[in-house]
Write an enzyme that holds these catalytic residues in place. Sequence first.
Site, PDB file in Angstrom:
ATOM      1  CE  LYS A  10     -86.220 -18.642 -22.311  1.00 38.01           C
ATOM      2  NZ  LYS A  10     -85.020 -17.791 -22.526  1.00 38.01           N
ATOM      3  CG  ASN A  11     -85.566 -17.276 -26.482  1.00 42.45           C
ATOM      4  OD1 ASN A  11     -85.536 -17.103 -25.268  1.00 42.45           O
ATOM      5  ND2 ASN A  11     -84.858 -18.213 -27.097  1.00 42.45           N
ATOM      6  NE  ARG A  46     -75.294 -15.205 -16.331  1.00 42.18           N
ATOM      7  CZ  ARG A  46     -74.578 -14.778 -15.312  1.00 42.18           C
ATOM      8  NH1 ARG A  46     -73.985 -13.614 -15.363  1.00 42.18           N
ATOM      9  NH2 ARG A  46     -74.448 -15.511 -14.234  1.00 42.18           N
ATOM     10  CB  CYS A  97     -74.617 -17.882 -18.798  1.00 45.32           C
ATOM     11  SG  CYS A  97     -74.652 -18.613 -20.425  1.00 45.32           S
ATOM     12  NE  ARG A 145     -76.136 -16.531 -23.921  1.00 45.65           N
ATOM     13  CZ  ARG A 145     -77.225 -17.201 -23.635  1.00 45.65           C
ATOM     14  NH1 ARG A 145     -77.321 -17.845 -22.513  1.00 45.65           N
ATOM     15  NH2 ARG A 145     -78.220 -17.243 -24.486  1.00 45.65           N
ATOM     16  N   PRO A 146     -69.969 -13.993 -24.650  1.00 42.70           N
ATOM     17  CG  PRO A 146     -68.610 -14.261 -26.528  1.00 42.70           C
ATOM     18  CD  PRO A 146     -69.449 -15.013 -25.556  1.00 42.70           C
ATOM     19  CG  ASP A 168     -67.571 -10.020 -29.259  1.00 43.22           C
ATOM     20  OD1 ASP A 168     -68.402 -10.777 -28.712  1.00 43.22           O
ATOM     21  OD2 ASP A 168     -67.004 -10.309 -30.325  1.00 43.22           O
ATOM     22  CG  ASP A 191     -82.579 -22.413 -27.416  1.00 42.72           C
ATOM     23  OD1 ASP A 191     -81.382 -22.453 -27.090  1.00 42.72           O
ATOM     24  OD2 ASP A 191     -83.259 -21.371 -27.363  1.00 42.72           O
ATOM     25  NE  ARG A 240     -83.378 -18.764 -17.549  1.00 37.69           N
ATOM     26  CZ  ARG A 240     -82.532 -19.035 -18.533  1.00 37.69           C
ATOM     27  NH1 ARG A 240     -81.648 -20.002 -18.401  1.00 37.69           N
ATOM     28  NH2 ARG A 240     -82.518 -18.334 -19.642  1.00 37.69           N
TER      29      ARG A 240
HETATM   30  C1  UD1 Z   1     -80.605 -16.328 -28.054  1.00 39.40           C
HETATM   31  C2  UD1 Z   1     -81.640 -17.096 -27.280  1.00 39.40           C
HETATM   32  C3  UD1 Z   1     -81.106 -18.467 -26.891  1.00 39.40           C
HETATM   33  C4  UD1 Z   1     -80.598 -19.203 -28.134  1.00 39.40           C
HETATM   34  C5  UD1 Z   1     -79.610 -18.334 -28.922  1.00 39.40           C
HETATM   35  C6  UD1 Z   1     -79.192 -18.961 -30.240  1.00 39.40           C
HETATM   36  C7  UD1 Z   1     -82.873 -15.353 -26.143  1.00 39.40           C
HETATM   37  C8  UD1 Z   1     -83.260 -14.733 -24.849  1.00 39.40           C
HETATM   38  N1  UD1 Z   1     -81.991 -16.361 -26.087  1.00 39.40           N
HETATM   39  O1  UD1 Z   1     -79.481 -16.138 -27.175  1.00 39.40           O
HETATM   40  O2  UD1 Z   1     -82.159 -19.205 -26.286  1.00 39.40           O
HETATM   41  O3  UD1 Z   1     -79.972 -20.387 -27.730  1.00 39.40           O
HETATM   42  O4  UD1 Z   1     -80.199 -17.063 -29.219  1.00 39.40           O
HETATM   43  O5  UD1 Z   1     -80.295 -19.199 -31.034  1.00 39.40           O
HETATM   44  O6  UD1 Z   1     -83.368 -15.005 -27.193  1.00 39.40           O
HETATM   45  N2  UD1 Z   1     -71.801 -14.274 -29.449  1.00 39.40           N
HETATM   46  C9  UD1 Z   1     -70.584 -13.622 -29.454  1.00 39.40           C
HETATM   47  N3  UD1 Z   1     -70.577 -12.273 -29.199  1.00 39.40           N
HETATM   48  C10 UD1 Z   1     -71.715 -11.560 -28.958  1.00 39.40           C
HETATM   49  C11 UD1 Z   1     -72.948 -12.237 -28.973  1.00 39.40           C
HETATM   50  C12 UD1 Z   1     -72.960 -13.605 -29.225  1.00 39.40           C
HETATM   51  O7  UD1 Z   1     -69.546 -14.219 -29.660  1.00 39.40           O
HETATM   52  O8  UD1 Z   1     -71.635 -10.347 -28.738  1.00 39.40           O
HETATM   53  C13 UD1 Z   1     -71.817 -15.734 -29.682  1.00 39.40           C
HETATM   54  C14 UD1 Z   1     -72.360 -16.485 -28.459  1.00 39.40           C
HETATM   55  O9  UD1 Z   1     -71.350 -16.712 -27.512  1.00 39.40           O
HETATM   56  C15 UD1 Z   1     -72.847 -17.757 -29.070  1.00 39.40           C
HETATM   57  C16 UD1 Z   1     -73.380 -17.293 -30.437  1.00 39.40           C
HETATM   58  O10 UD1 Z   1     -72.754 -16.029 -30.698  1.00 39.40           O
HETATM   59  O11 UD1 Z   1     -71.801 -18.657 -29.264  1.00 39.40           O
HETATM   60  C17 UD1 Z   1     -74.877 -17.152 -30.501  1.00 39.40           C
HETATM   61  O12 UD1 Z   1     -75.311 -16.239 -29.549  1.00 39.40           O
HETATM   62  P1  UD1 Z   1     -76.604 -15.327 -29.746  1.00 39.40           P
HETATM   63  O13 UD1 Z   1     -77.239 -15.584 -31.062  1.00 39.40           O
HETATM   64  O14 UD1 Z   1     -76.215 -13.935 -29.408  1.00 39.40           O
HETATM   65  O15 UD1 Z   1     -77.545 -15.890 -28.611  1.00 39.40           O
HETATM   66  P2  UD1 Z   1     -78.333 -15.089 -27.533  1.00 39.40           P
HETATM   67  O16 UD1 Z   1     -78.955 -13.889 -28.143  1.00 39.40           O
HETATM   68  O17 UD1 Z   1     -77.503 -14.933 -26.320  1.00 39.40           O
END
Ligand code: UD1
Length: 417
Positions: free
Chosen positions: A22-23, A92, A116, A121-122, A124, A306, A398
């Site tokens: 999926k990812n 998201r 979420c 889920r920031p 930034d 995950d 999902r």
């Molecule tokens: C992706 C995966 C999700 C997996 C995660 C971590 C998809 C669709 N989803 O989610 O299944 O659990 O990777 O392996 O691929 N963060 C910030 N700021 C940002 C972005 C992220 O602070 O702008 C933080 C998040 O809140 C979290 C951490 O970084 O605590 C990891 O997030 P991230 O690696 O971005 O996960 P996703 O891409 O959302």
Amino acid sequence: MSRLIIEGGRPLCGELRIQGAKNSALPILTSALLCDSPSIIHNCPDLSDVEASCSILKYLGCEITRVGENVCIDPSGADKFDIPEDLMREMRSSIVFLGAICAKLGKARISFPGGCELGPRPIDLHLSALKQLGVVIEEDHGWLNCHVDGRLHGANIVMSFPSVGATENIMLAAATAQGTTTIVNAAREPEIDDVADFLRQCGAKISGTGESIITIEGVSHLKGCEHTVMPDRIVAATYMAATGITGGDLTLTGVNIRHLSPVLPAFFEAGCEIYTEGDLIHIQRRGPLKSVKYVRTMPYPGFPTDAQAPIMAMSTKAYGTSIFIENIFENRYKHAAELVRLGANIKVEGKVAIVEGTENLFGAAVEATDLRGGAALVVAGLAAEGKTVVTGLHHIDRGYAGIEAELSTLGAKIYRM
Ligand code: UD1
């Protein structure tokens, strides 16, 4: 409201081919938007999240055709630059569309993704990176209004955390930007590699994926291609956990063993025997189920966040104490309270969860509150005495294609009502 009914206590045995990831499928579908001719994505799993991505692509003006596991995306008519709130809310992770739409049309308007089920889920890191590439972003009452003056340009982007989604967003935006982009402290997850493989076949110049520094040399245009999505390592780990807890004997085919290496030590510790060959993994548990000791979730190649919930479910029936430390998401232990309803002994304190293994779990009514947490309830239900009823199935759907059908073929007594 549909629910899964599980009559536990049967070992999971047999052979199963693992679905596409999926990812990886989601950002690849998004990447297809950047091309000027159609792409065909093979091994694209039939999931509600994939459907949600296709709905966004259709709204943007793409033509989508699905035949079985093959999805064709024709982006030639894509001219819309906004994503409505209801489509954004469905998933998201659709924030990754932001980089692609800005690169293709020079402007974008999407609603702010917000919180979420895994906590805040920031975004930034996504926004700061896109700004560095030349996107002007204005926040307006929950909406992000973005435009690019001229063409996006390369930049040296240093990320404070290796975010998977932000790395993908940057790759998509930089693929057709003017000049060279480097991502320092990039995410190293295998799904990033798969997205880059797709983009490279489309003509993008991306190197370093799988390492901490990724370099993208912008090209003027991308053409569509055919690509096969990599196997889903988290789904594989979930079925392995179900085999471990039920004392089963399972062969998974179509897997990538290297991608599973971060989770294998937990299964060895639990007392499972594992044999691998090519794209096949065989797991069997004959002796007692033992605790997994310490599981610390980390960015790849660390233990994947995950897989935390399904492995925790397995450890609830193990002999001994297992300790989990969740380092990636703030709110990722909601399944613990539901597992307790099945008789598990779990204490949660902040990012730590302590599981004291118990001899028996007992069927009960439980609710899935997120995707992997929901899968964990199914894993535990398969080993609980009596009937377990799982609600909140939209979360599980999902990410797991036909979970009850797959488990039934492996000998589980499970059906959807
Ligand atoms: C992706 C995966 C999700 C997996 C995660 C971590 C998809 C669709 N989803 O989610 O299944 O659990 O990777 O392996 O691929 N963060 C910030 N700021 C940002 C972005 C992220 O602070 O702008 C933080 C998040 O809140 C979290 C951490 O970084 O605590 C990891 O997030 P991230 O690696 O971005 O996960 P996703 O891409 O959302």
